[in-house]
Design an enzyme around this catalytic site. Structure first.
Site, PDB file in Angstrom:
ATOM      1  N   HIS A 137       0.891  -1.261  -0.039  1.00 55.98           N
ATOM      2  CA  HIS A 137       0.049   0.052   0.070  1.00 55.98           C
ATOM      3  C   HIS A 137       1.072   1.154   0.092  1.00 55.98           C
ATOM      4  O   HIS A 137       2.114   1.201   0.640  1.00 55.98           O
ATOM      5  CB  HIS A 137      -0.869  -0.096   1.227  1.00 55.98           C
ATOM      6  CG  HIS A 137      -1.770   1.031   1.129  1.00 55.98           C
ATOM      7  ND1 HIS A 137      -1.701   2.264   1.573  1.00 55.98           N
ATOM      8  CD2 HIS A 137      -3.168   1.058   0.966  1.00 55.98           C
ATOM      9  CE1 HIS A 137      -2.571   3.108   1.465  1.00 55.98           C
ATOM     10  NE2 HIS A 137      -3.754   2.366   1.020  1.00 55.98           N
ATOM     11  N   ARG A 156      -3.063   1.149  -4.090  1.00 62.59           N
ATOM     12  CA  ARG A 156      -2.813  -0.010  -4.451  1.00 62.59           C
ATOM     13  C   ARG A 156      -3.423  -0.742  -5.447  1.00 62.59           C
ATOM     14  O   ARG A 156      -4.287   0.020  -6.052  1.00 62.59           O
ATOM     15  CB  ARG A 156      -3.118  -1.095  -3.126  1.00 62.59           C
ATOM     16  CG  ARG A 156      -4.402  -0.657  -2.484  1.00 62.59           C
ATOM     17  CD  ARG A 156      -4.592  -1.393  -1.273  1.00 62.59           C
ATOM     18  NE  ARG A 156      -5.568  -0.646  -0.498  1.00 62.59           N
ATOM     19  CZ  ARG A 156      -6.597  -1.290   0.425  1.00 62.59           C
ATOM     20  NH1 ARG A 156      -6.571  -2.675   0.128  1.00 62.59           N
ATOM     21  NH2 ARG A 156      -7.601  -0.792   0.789  1.00 62.59           N
ATOM     22  N   LYS A 188      -7.575  -0.119  -7.182  1.00 61.69           N
ATOM     23  CA  LYS A 188      -8.130   1.060  -6.403  1.00 61.69           C
ATOM     24  C   LYS A 188      -8.120   2.518  -7.278  1.00 61.69           C
ATOM     25  O   LYS A 188      -7.565   2.516  -8.142  1.00 61.69           O
ATOM     26  CB  LYS A 188      -7.350   1.191  -5.074  1.00 61.69           C
ATOM     27  CG  LYS A 188      -7.408  -0.291  -3.956  1.00 61.69           C
ATOM     28  CD  LYS A 188      -8.746  -0.408  -3.825  1.00 61.69           C
ATOM     29  CE  LYS A 188      -9.171   0.686  -2.534  1.00 61.69           C
ATOM     30  NZ  LYS A 188      -9.913   0.158  -1.498  1.00 61.69           N
ATOM     31  N   ASP A 229      -5.894   9.175  -6.134  1.00 59.66           N
ATOM     32  CA  ASP A 229      -6.009   9.911  -5.011  1.00 59.66           C
ATOM     33  C   ASP A 229      -5.051  10.743  -4.911  1.00 59.66           C
ATOM     34  O   ASP A 229      -4.000  10.464  -4.768  1.00 59.66           O
ATOM     35  CB  ASP A 229      -6.604   9.101  -3.778  1.00 59.66           C
ATOM     36  CG  ASP A 229      -6.662   9.853  -2.528  1.00 59.66           C
ATOM     37  OD1 ASP A 229      -6.508  11.059  -2.409  1.00 59.66           O
ATOM     38  OD2 ASP A 229      -6.969   9.220  -1.327  1.00 59.66           O
ATOM     39  N   CYS A 260      -3.550  12.301  -2.480  1.00 61.96           N
ATOM     40  CA  CYS A 260      -2.955  12.294  -1.403  1.00 61.96           C
ATOM     41  C   CYS A 260      -1.509  11.298  -1.765  1.00 61.96           C
ATOM     42  O   CYS A 260      -0.108  11.240  -1.329  1.00 61.96           O
ATOM     43  CB  CYS A 260      -3.250  11.964  -0.120  1.00 61.96           C
ATOM     44  SG  CYS A 260      -3.992  10.016  -0.076  1.00 61.96           S
ATOM     45  N   TYR A 261      -1.811  10.213  -2.579  1.00 60.46           N
ATOM     46  CA  TYR A 261      -0.532   9.357  -3.012  1.00 60.46           C
ATOM     47  C   TYR A 261       0.342  10.183  -3.976  1.00 60.46           C
ATOM     48  O   TYR A 261       1.381   9.567  -4.235  1.00 60.46           O
ATOM     49  CB  TYR A 261      -1.240   8.085  -3.832  1.00 60.46           C
ATOM     50  CG  TYR A 261      -1.937   7.383  -2.965  1.00 60.46           C
ATOM     51  CD1 TYR A 261      -1.468   6.660  -1.774  1.00 60.46           C
ATOM     52  CD2 TYR A 261      -3.535   7.227  -3.205  1.00 60.46           C
ATOM     53  CE1 TYR A 261      -2.381   6.167  -0.826  1.00 60.46           C
ATOM     54  CE2 TYR A 261      -4.399   6.425  -2.330  1.00 60.46           C
ATOM     55  CZ  TYR A 261      -3.746   5.847  -1.193  1.00 60.46           C
ATOM     56  OH  TYR A 261      -4.336   5.184  -0.347  1.00 60.46           O
ATOM     57  N   ASP A 266      -8.426  15.201  -2.911  1.00 53.56           N
ATOM     58  CA  ASP A 266      -8.377  13.819  -3.228  1.00 53.56           C
ATOM     59  C   ASP A 266      -8.653  13.724  -4.891  1.00 53.56           C
ATOM     60  O   ASP A 266      -7.596  13.317  -5.663  1.00 53.56           O
ATOM     61  CB  ASP A 266      -9.245  12.897  -2.603  1.00 53.56           C
ATOM     62  CG  ASP A 266      -9.668  11.531  -3.106  1.00 53.56           C
ATOM     63  OD1 ASP A 266      -9.205  11.324  -4.397  1.00 53.56           O
ATOM     64  OD2 ASP A 266      -9.920  10.842  -2.174  1.00 53.56           O
ATOM     65  N   ASP A 309      -9.357  19.503   1.887  1.00 48.30           N
ATOM     66  CA  ASP A 309      -9.048  19.261   3.272  1.00 48.30           C
ATOM     67  C   ASP A 309      -7.640  19.503   3.652  1.00 48.30           C
ATOM     68  O   ASP A 309      -6.835  19.557   2.722  1.00 48.30           O
ATOM     69  CB  ASP A 309      -9.552  17.706   3.913  1.00 48.30           C
ATOM     70  CG  ASP A 309      -8.909  16.929   3.215  1.00 48.30           C
ATOM     71  OD1 ASP A 309      -7.707  16.507   3.508  1.00 48.30           O
ATOM     72  OD2 ASP A 309      -9.621  16.036   2.624  1.00 48.30           O
ATOM     73  N   HIS A 313      -5.031  16.640   2.438  1.00 51.16           N
ATOM     74  CA  HIS A 313      -4.829  16.495   1.165  1.00 51.16           C
ATOM     75  C   HIS A 313      -4.102  17.859   0.475  1.00 51.16           C
ATOM     76  O   HIS A 313      -3.459  17.946  -0.236  1.00 51.16           O
ATOM     77  CB  HIS A 313      -6.324  16.255   0.281  1.00 51.16           C
ATOM     78  CG  HIS A 313      -6.629  14.945   0.196  1.00 51.16           C
ATOM     79  ND1 HIS A 313      -7.569  14.538   1.524  1.00 51.16           N
ATOM     80  CD2 HIS A 313      -6.266  13.786  -0.427  1.00 51.16           C
ATOM     81  CE1 HIS A 313      -7.620  13.050   1.132  1.00 51.16           C
ATOM     82  NE2 HIS A 313      -6.855  12.824   0.102  1.00 51.16           N
TER      83      HIS A 313
HETATM   84  C1  LIG Z   1       3.671   9.016   8.854  1.00 47.70           C
HETATM   85  C2  LIG Z   1       2.205   8.283   8.745  1.00 47.70           C
HETATM   86  C3  LIG Z   1       1.806   7.888   9.958  1.00 47.70           C
HETATM   87  C4  LIG Z   1       2.178   8.039   7.626  1.00 47.70           C
HETATM   88  C5  LIG Z   1       0.976   7.256   7.278  1.00 47.70           C
HETATM   89  C6  LIG Z   1       1.003   6.789   5.854  1.00 47.70           C
HETATM   90  C7  LIG Z   1      -0.361   6.183   5.541  1.00 47.70           C
HETATM   91  C8  LIG Z   1      -0.965   4.662   6.030  1.00 47.70           C
HETATM   92  C9  LIG Z   1      -1.095   6.598   4.726  1.00 47.70           C
HETATM   93  C10 LIG Z   1      -2.188   6.152   3.862  1.00 47.70           C
HETATM   94  C11 LIG Z   1      -3.326   7.057   4.054  1.00 47.70           C
HETATM   95  C12 LIG Z   1      -4.504   6.688   3.258  1.00 47.70           C
HETATM   96  C13 LIG Z   1      -5.209   7.186   1.983  1.00 47.70           C
HETATM   97  C14 LIG Z   1      -5.246   5.475   3.607  1.00 47.70           C
HETATM   98  C15 LIG Z   1      -6.382   5.021   3.035  1.00 47.70           C
HETATM   99  O1  LIG Z   1      -6.605   3.610   2.817  1.00 47.70           O
HETATM  100  P1  LIG Z   1      -7.901   2.981   1.895  1.00 47.70           P
HETATM  101  O2  LIG Z   1      -7.648   1.578   2.091  1.00 47.70           O
HETATM  102  O3  LIG Z   1      -8.891   3.634   2.654  1.00 47.70           O
HETATM  103  O4  LIG Z   1      -7.598   3.811   0.513  1.00 47.70           O
HETATM  104  P2  LIG Z   1      -7.427   3.166  -0.928  1.00 47.70           P
HETATM  105  O5  LIG Z   1      -8.700   2.770  -1.327  1.00 47.70           O
HETATM  106  O6  LIG Z   1      -6.657   4.104  -1.702  1.00 47.70           O
HETATM  107  O7  LIG Z   1      -6.581   1.863  -0.819  1.00 47.70           O
HETATM  108 ZN   LIG Z   2      -6.403  10.638  -0.260  1.00 44.18          ZN
END
Ligand SMILES: CC(C)=CCC/C(C)=C/CC/C(C)=C/COP(=O)(O)OP(=O)(O)O
Ligand SMILES: [Zn+2]
Length: 425
Positions: free
Chosen positions: A251, A294, A297, A300, A302-303, A346, A353, A356
């Site tokens: 991920h 991943r 999916k 977004d 933030c990636y 996003d 927000d 993002h």
């Molecule tokens: C320093 C620190 C604590 C960093 C955190 C890094 C981290 C785990 C970021 C992921 C953030 C995120 C968009 C999660 C969403 O997962 P989802 O499964 O809802 O999203 P998807 O559908 O995009 O996979």
């Molecule tokens: Zn995001």
């Protein structure tokens, strides 16, 4: 299985019945009929996932056909100013345990966009809030009266690094207490719990611990014991990293944490770099142009940081470029912002927000830069990276501050902060 390889059936998803369709030869149909036939087949394999993806793609395409947009700096600055001047609306109580994060996201967005906009008044507000959360100077919880937490502490140290040592606030950070606390969070498997009393153990904990410790120059072999093996075991067959050894799907967020940690340990070459680069490339969606986190999916914004900065760390380490910075730039400027509503988002259809806004801006900074490792790392355990303008960019530069992809803060602030802590404990 007979060859001794075990496969977790749970991870393989639902079995669908296999159907077979023989397509007419392409030449047997005219172009329109051919497209219709393919569309028909696509409908037959339609799932919730493919429908969501098509909806997202349609929304992005509406923005791609418009004229190229510059970064709407003034709108974003106004959005950020509102954050420090007004009271937050009631629906933000969900972020009650993320108060240091909010400070980091907002302060960092200011700094990346236009450093002087993080005024002394704003810096003092940040410092006052953080030392109210932890009057003893760390470790920091998510808010007043909350338990010290590794993510809250990471965000606090990052936020403080942006405050230019105002009122000597850096000397109030209790490095010794933070170090002893990190050691107590350490687990036998090499990872770190997020919190002494409760809390999960995954690559986020490792990254937060190593980021804090390297910035404060309190990193020791004892703190790093077992970390490398833990990280090596988080790399999946796809090339990305899951949160926990041998357990998770790769991920973007957890991969960032693992790779940034490997950079701090100077151990990137202990993992399969080629597979990691392939995985990063696969995160960039051909048509949406931005990254997903991943396989299968949605794109977004933030990636742009979680994956973009992983690519930037690989680039800085001399491994070459595995993503298209031009395409990423286009996704961000066309799909992640509007001029009338400040802040970054996003994807089209979502509201902006602070989270993002920060990570999309960091992603934009990455798309506009080229990275190399700074060879001379003076008196500091932080890993310094050099950055210069991306000469291969097809778009005008937005004149953002150069950032260090490992720490997610501007190089100028990081350099000053780590120079302050140039004596080891
Ligand atoms: C320093 C620190 C604590 C960093 C955190 C890094 C981290 C785990 C970021 C992921 C953030 C995120 C968009 C999660 C969403 O997962 P989802 O499964 O809802 O999203 P998807 O559908 O995009 O996979
Ligand atoms: Zn995001």
């Amino acid at each position: 299985m007979s060859n001794g390889v075990s496969v977790k059936a749970k991870l393989l998803g639902r079995k669908r019945e296999i159907t077979e369709r023989i397509l007419p030869e392409e030449e047997a149909l005219d172009a329109e009929e051919y497209i219709e036939t393919v569309e028909d087949i696509m409908k037959e394999v339609e799932t919730e996932t493919t429908i969501d993806r098509q909806t997202t793609l349609d929304a992005c395409n509406e923005w791609f056909v418009k004229d190229s947009q510059p970064l709407f700096k003034n709108s974003h600055l106004k959005y950020l100013q509102y954050a420090f001047k007004l009271q937050f609306p009631a629906n933000l109580t969900a972020l009650d345990a993320s108060q240091p994060w909010m400070l980091y996201w907002i302060a960092n967005s200011f700094k990346v966009l236009q450093p002087e906009e993080l005024t002394e008044e704003f810096q003092r507000k940040i410092v006052q809030k953080l030392f109210t959360i932890s009057p003893q100077g760390g470790p920091f919880g998510g808010g007043v009266g909350q338990l010290p937490h590794i993510a809250g502490s990471y965000a606090s140290i990052n936020a403080l690094s942006l405050c230019n040592n105002i009122d000597n606030c850096w000397d109030k950070i209790n490095r010794k207490a933070i170090y002893n606390w990190l050691l107590k969070l350490k687990q036998p498997d090499g990872g770190f719990k997020t919190c002494l009393e409760v809390g999960e153990n995954d690559t986020r904990g490792i990254y937060c611990a190593l980021s804090i410790a390297s910035m404060l120059n309190i990193i020791t072999p004892e703190l790093c014991e077992g970390v490398l093996d833990y990280l090596i075991n988080c790399q999946t067959y796809e090339g990305g990293f899951g949160g926990c050894p041998q357990e998770d799907e790769g991920h973007g967020g957890y991969t960032f944490c693992a790779v940034a940690s490997l950079m701090i340990l100077n151990k990137l070459d202990s993992v399969d770099v080629e597979a990691l680069m392939r995985w990063c490339s696969s995160r960039q969606c051909n048509e949406e142009k931005g990254f997903n986190g991943r396989a299968n999916k949605l794109v977004d914004g933030c990636y742009s940081f979680w994956v973009g900065s992983t690519a930037a760390m690989l680039e800085a380490s001399g491994k070459g470029l595995c993503v298209s910075k031009n395409a990423l730039h286009e996704y961000i400027c066309q799909c992640c912002q509007t001029e009338q509503d400040g802040g970054l988002r996003d994807k089209p259809g979502k509201y902006a927000d602070f989270y993002h806004t920060n990570y999309v801006l960091l992603g934009l900074a990455i798309s506009e830069s080229e990275y190399t490792l700074q060879t001379k790392q003076e008196n500091t355990s932080a890993v310094l990276i050099e950055s210069k303008s991306n000469t291969k960019l097809d778009y005008a530069l937005s004149n953002l501050q150069e950032i260090n992809p490992i720490y997610g803060v501007p190089i100028a602030d990081l350099t000053k902060f780590v120079a302050h802590f140039n004596t080891h404990l």
